[in-house]
Motif scaffolding. Structure first.
Motif, PDB file in Angstrom:
ATOM      1  N   ARG A  26       0.849  -1.194   0.000  1.00 62.44           N
ATOM      2  CA  ARG A  26       0.000   0.000   0.000  1.00 62.44           C
ATOM      3  C   ARG A  26       0.875   1.231   0.000  1.00 62.44           C
ATOM      4  O   ARG A  26       2.068   1.175   0.320  1.00 62.44           O
ATOM      5  CB  ARG A  26      -0.929  -0.029   1.212  1.00 62.44           C
ATOM      6  N   SER A  27       0.276   2.360  -0.346  1.00 61.40           N
ATOM      7  CA  SER A  27       1.068   3.561  -0.636  1.00 61.40           C
ATOM      8  C   SER A  27       1.736   4.162   0.584  1.00 61.40           C
ATOM      9  O   SER A  27       2.576   5.039   0.454  1.00 61.40           O
ATOM     10  CB  SER A  27       0.203   4.610  -1.322  1.00 61.40           C
ATOM     11  N   ASN A  28       1.374   3.704   1.778  1.00 61.97           N
ATOM     12  CA  ASN A  28       2.020   4.236   2.973  1.00 61.97           C
ATOM     13  C   ASN A  28       3.233   3.415   3.397  1.00 61.97           C
ATOM     14  O   ASN A  28       3.817   3.647   4.467  1.00 61.97           O
ATOM     15  CB  ASN A  28       1.007   4.305   4.129  1.00 61.97           C
ATOM     16  N   VAL A  29       3.623   2.470   2.551  1.00 61.30           N
ATOM     17  CA  VAL A  29       4.749   1.581   2.853  1.00 61.30           C
ATOM     18  C   VAL A  29       5.714   1.609   1.685  1.00 61.30           C
ATOM     19  O   VAL A  29       5.289   1.672   0.527  1.00 61.30           O
ATOM     20  CB  VAL A  29       4.244   0.138   3.093  1.00 61.30           C
ATOM     21  N   GLY A  30       7.022   1.568   1.957  1.00 61.12           N
ATOM     22  CA  GLY A  30       7.997   1.615   0.883  1.00 61.12           C
ATOM     23  C   GLY A  30       8.489   0.248   0.441  1.00 61.12           C
ATOM     24  O   GLY A  30       8.938   0.084  -0.697  1.00 61.12           O
ATOM     25  N   GLU A  31       8.402  -0.733   1.344  1.00 60.59           N
ATOM     26  CA  GLU A  31       8.931  -2.053   1.012  1.00 60.59           C
ATOM     27  C   GLU A  31       8.200  -3.105   1.837  1.00 60.59           C
ATOM     28  O   GLU A  31       7.802  -2.856   2.980  1.00 60.59           O
ATOM     29  CB  GLU A  31      10.434  -2.112   1.312  1.00 60.59           C
ATOM     30  N   LYS A  32       8.036  -4.281   1.243  1.00 61.61           N
ATOM     31  CA  LYS A  32       7.397  -5.391   1.941  1.00 61.61           C
ATOM     32  C   LYS A  32       8.024  -6.679   1.464  1.00 61.61           C
ATOM     33  O   LYS A  32       8.325  -6.823   0.273  1.00 61.61           O
ATOM     34  CB  LYS A  32       5.889  -5.382   1.652  1.00 61.61           C
ATOM     35  N   LYS A  33       8.240  -7.587   2.412  1.00 61.65           N
ATOM     36  CA  LYS A  33       8.904  -8.838   2.050  1.00 61.65           C
ATOM     37  C   LYS A  33       8.127 -10.019   2.598  1.00 61.65           C
ATOM     38  O   LYS A  33       7.567  -9.966   3.698  1.00 61.65           O
ATOM     39  CB  LYS A  33      10.333  -8.840   2.614  1.00 61.65           C
ATOM     40  N   ASP A  34       8.096 -11.087   1.806  1.00 59.55           N
ATOM     41  CA  ASP A  34       7.461 -12.324   2.235  1.00 59.55           C
ATOM     42  C   ASP A  34       8.305 -13.478   1.719  1.00 59.55           C
ATOM     43  O   ASP A  34       8.212 -13.846   0.544  1.00 59.55           O
ATOM     44  CB  ASP A  34       6.030 -12.413   1.692  1.00 59.55           C
ATOM     45  N   GLN A  35       9.154 -13.987   2.570  1.00 57.53           N
ATOM     46  CA  GLN A  35      10.066 -15.089   2.234  1.00 57.53           C
ATOM     47  C   GLN A  35      10.927 -14.676   1.045  1.00 57.53           C
ATOM     48  O   GLN A  35      11.723 -13.738   1.167  1.00 57.53           O
ATOM     49  CB  GLN A  35       9.275 -16.364   1.989  1.00 57.53           C
ATOM     50  N   ARG A  36      10.808 -15.344  -0.106  1.00 56.68           N
ATOM     51  CA  ARG A  36      11.693 -15.043  -1.231  1.00 56.68           C
ATOM     52  C   ARG A  36      11.194 -13.896  -2.105  1.00 56.68           C
ATOM     53  O   ARG A  36      11.823 -13.527  -3.084  1.00 56.68           O
ATOM     54  CB  ARG A  36      11.849 -16.294  -2.104  1.00 56.68           C
ATOM     55  N   ILE A  37      10.054 -13.353  -1.760  1.00 57.29           N
ATOM     56  CA  ILE A  37       9.440 -12.320  -2.592  1.00 57.29           C
ATOM     57  C   ILE A  37       9.438 -10.987  -1.854  1.00 57.29           C
ATOM     58  O   ILE A  37       9.123 -10.942  -0.659  1.00 57.29           O
ATOM     59  CB  ILE A  37       8.000 -12.716  -2.961  1.00 57.29           C
ATOM     60  N   PHE A  74       7.074   0.773  -9.022  1.00 53.79           N
ATOM     61  CA  PHE A  74       7.166  -0.292  -8.034  1.00 53.79           C
ATOM     62  C   PHE A  74       7.728  -1.532  -8.709  1.00 53.79           C
ATOM     63  O   PHE A  74       7.635  -1.678  -9.925  1.00 53.79           O
ATOM     64  CB  PHE A  74       5.816  -0.563  -7.356  1.00 53.79           C
ATOM     65  N   SER A  75       8.356  -2.372  -7.889  1.00 56.65           N
ATOM     66  CA  SER A  75       9.093  -3.510  -8.432  1.00 56.65           C
ATOM     67  C   SER A  75       8.847  -4.768  -7.612  1.00 56.65           C
ATOM     68  O   SER A  75       8.610  -4.695  -6.401  1.00 56.65           O
ATOM     69  CB  SER A  75      10.600  -3.222  -8.433  1.00 56.65           C
ATOM     70  N   LEU A  76       8.946  -5.889  -8.298  1.00 59.46           N
ATOM     71  CA  LEU A  76       8.864  -7.213  -7.659  1.00 59.46           C
ATOM     72  C   LEU A  76      10.236  -7.856  -7.723  1.00 59.46           C
ATOM     73  O   LEU A  76      10.867  -7.862  -8.792  1.00 59.46           O
ATOM     74  CB  LEU A  76       7.843  -8.087  -8.384  1.00 59.46           C
ATOM     75  N   HIS A  77      10.678  -8.370  -6.607  1.00 61.29           N
ATOM     76  CA  HIS A  77      11.970  -9.034  -6.533  1.00 61.29           C
ATOM     77  C   HIS A  77      11.742 -10.467  -6.045  1.00 61.29           C
ATOM     78  O   HIS A  77      11.137 -10.669  -4.981  1.00 61.29           O
ATOM     79  CB  HIS A  77      12.897  -8.317  -5.548  1.00 61.29           C
ATOM     80  N   ILE A  78      12.243 -11.419  -6.818  1.00 57.08           N
ATOM     81  CA  ILE A  78      12.182 -12.820  -6.405  1.00 57.08           C
ATOM     82  C   ILE A  78      13.612 -13.304  -6.264  1.00 57.08           C
ATOM     83  O   ILE A  78      14.385 -13.242  -7.227  1.00 57.08           O
ATOM     84  CB  ILE A  78      11.429 -13.697  -7.427  1.00 57.08           C
ATOM     85  N   THR A  79      13.967 -13.777  -5.086  1.00 60.50           N
ATOM     86  CA  THR A  79      15.316 -14.299  -4.864  1.00 60.50           C
ATOM     87  C   THR A  79      15.300 -15.826  -4.880  1.00 60.50           C
ATOM     88  O   THR A  79      14.235 -16.449  -4.728  1.00 60.50           O
ATOM     89  CB  THR A  79      15.875 -13.809  -3.518  1.00 60.50           C
ATOM     90  N   GLU A  80      16.463 -16.385  -5.103  1.00 60.44           N
ATOM     91  CA  GLU A  80      16.621 -17.854  -5.092  1.00 60.44           C
ATOM     92  C   GLU A  80      15.528 -18.528  -5.924  1.00 60.44           C
ATOM     93  O   GLU A  80      14.818 -19.412  -5.454  1.00 60.44           O
ATOM     94  CB  GLU A  80      16.601 -18.371  -3.653  1.00 60.44           C
ATOM     95  N   THR A  81      15.430 -18.093  -7.162  1.00 61.98           N
ATOM     96  CA  THR A  81      14.343 -18.584  -8.007  1.00 61.98           C
ATOM     97  C   THR A  81      14.389 -20.098  -8.180  1.00 61.98           C
ATOM     98  O   THR A  81      15.461 -20.724  -8.176  1.00 61.98           O
ATOM     99  CB  THR A  81      14.386 -17.921  -9.389  1.00 61.98           C
ATOM    100  N   GLN A  82      13.174 -20.658  -8.347  1.00 59.92           N
ATOM    101  CA  GLN A  82      13.005 -22.095  -8.523  1.00 59.92           C
ATOM    102  C   GLN A  82      12.190 -22.330  -9.786  1.00 59.92           C
ATOM    103  O   GLN A  82      11.435 -21.454 -10.210  1.00 59.92           O
ATOM    104  CB  GLN A  82      12.290 -22.670  -7.300  1.00 59.92           C
ATOM    105  N   PRO A  83      12.311 -23.502 -10.401  1.00 63.44           N
ATOM    106  CA  PRO A  83      11.542 -23.763 -11.630  1.00 63.44           C
ATOM    107  C   PRO A  83      10.046 -23.532 -11.462  1.00 63.44           C
ATOM    108  O   PRO A  83       9.379 -23.078 -12.389  1.00 63.44           O
ATOM    109  CB  PRO A  83      11.869 -25.230 -11.923  1.00 63.44           C
TER     110      PRO A  83
END
Lengths: 114, 109
Positions: free
Chosen positions: B51-62, B73-82
């Motif tokens: 939401r617009s009152n937050v700059g960053e949010k993380k949930d496990q690898r996302i 805004f951007s989506l980051h996925i770490t340690e990608t899996q098939p």
């Protein structure tokens, strides 16, 4: 609990025919949305309901498209005089309340107009 | 009305690498920014939102980041899996929701 369901999953119809697509939202969700998704594109907004009333129908492409939600739960998207360009996946989503965010999508109805 | 642009349209990464998908929006009234994952023949599945009152949010690898000033805004996925392979959509919303055109992510084993 059950998610959003849509019926039928596939519909093939001839050009010029009338079709109805049904959406059952998540129980307790007051807002319901219809989208259309063409191949390789993102969902395109059509209309949304808050309760029984259509709060915004600005995405309906023309007057052949109409949607109802008479009891504030199930919704039907109606397309008259179908055209080949209407072929797409029609997605329905629901949320607890319009403007709160999280929308949960159904599996969609694939409409093919021949 | 709102216009959402999403890049890249396709992205191929090696398993274990990171993937980044970027979106821009035009309507400063938008205050909710979800990301959806869509697999073939299925409806979009909400994976994370901000939401617009937050700059960053993380949930496990996302993770998702939001720059309201720049309207991106951007989506980051770490340690990608098939199994991360799918089409990802960003969206921007105030009352109704507008989607980007999607990014087809392929994770090679």
């Amino acid at each position: 609990g059950a998610g959003v369901s849509q019926t039928p999953s596939n519909k093939v119809t001839e050009k010029g025919k009338y079709v109805e697509l049904r959406c059952d939202p998540i129980s307790g969700h007051t807002a319901l949305y219809w989208y259309r998704q063409s191949l390789g594109q993102g969902p395109e907004f059509l209309i949304y309901f808050q309760g029984t009333g259509a709060a915004d129908d600005s995405g309906l492409p023309n007057d052949r498209f109409f949607a109802v939600r008479p009891e504030g739960s199930v919704s039907t998207l109606k397309i008259q005089r179908t055209e080949r360009g209407d072929s797409a996946v029609y997605l329905c989503a629901s949320s607890l309340w319009a403007g709160l965010g999280e929308q949960y999508f159904g599996p969609g109805t694939r409409l093919t107009v021949t | 009305g709102e216009n959402v642009e999403q890049h890249p349209s396709t992205l191929s990464v090696q398993e274990g690498d990171s993937a980044v998908i970027k979106c821009t929006y035009s309507d400063s009234a938008s205050n909710y920014f979800p990301w959806y994952k869509q697999e073939l023949g299925k409806g979009p599945q909400l994976i994370i939102d901000i939401r617009s009152n937050v700059g960053e949010k993380k949930d496990q690898r996302i993770a998702v980041t939001l720059n309201k000033t720049a309207k991106h805004f951007s989506l980051h996925i770490t340690e990608t899996q098939p199994e991360d392979s799918a089409v990802y959509f960003c969206a921007a919303s105030s009352w109704d929701m507008r989607f980007g055109a999607g990014t087809r992510l392929t994770v090679k084993p």
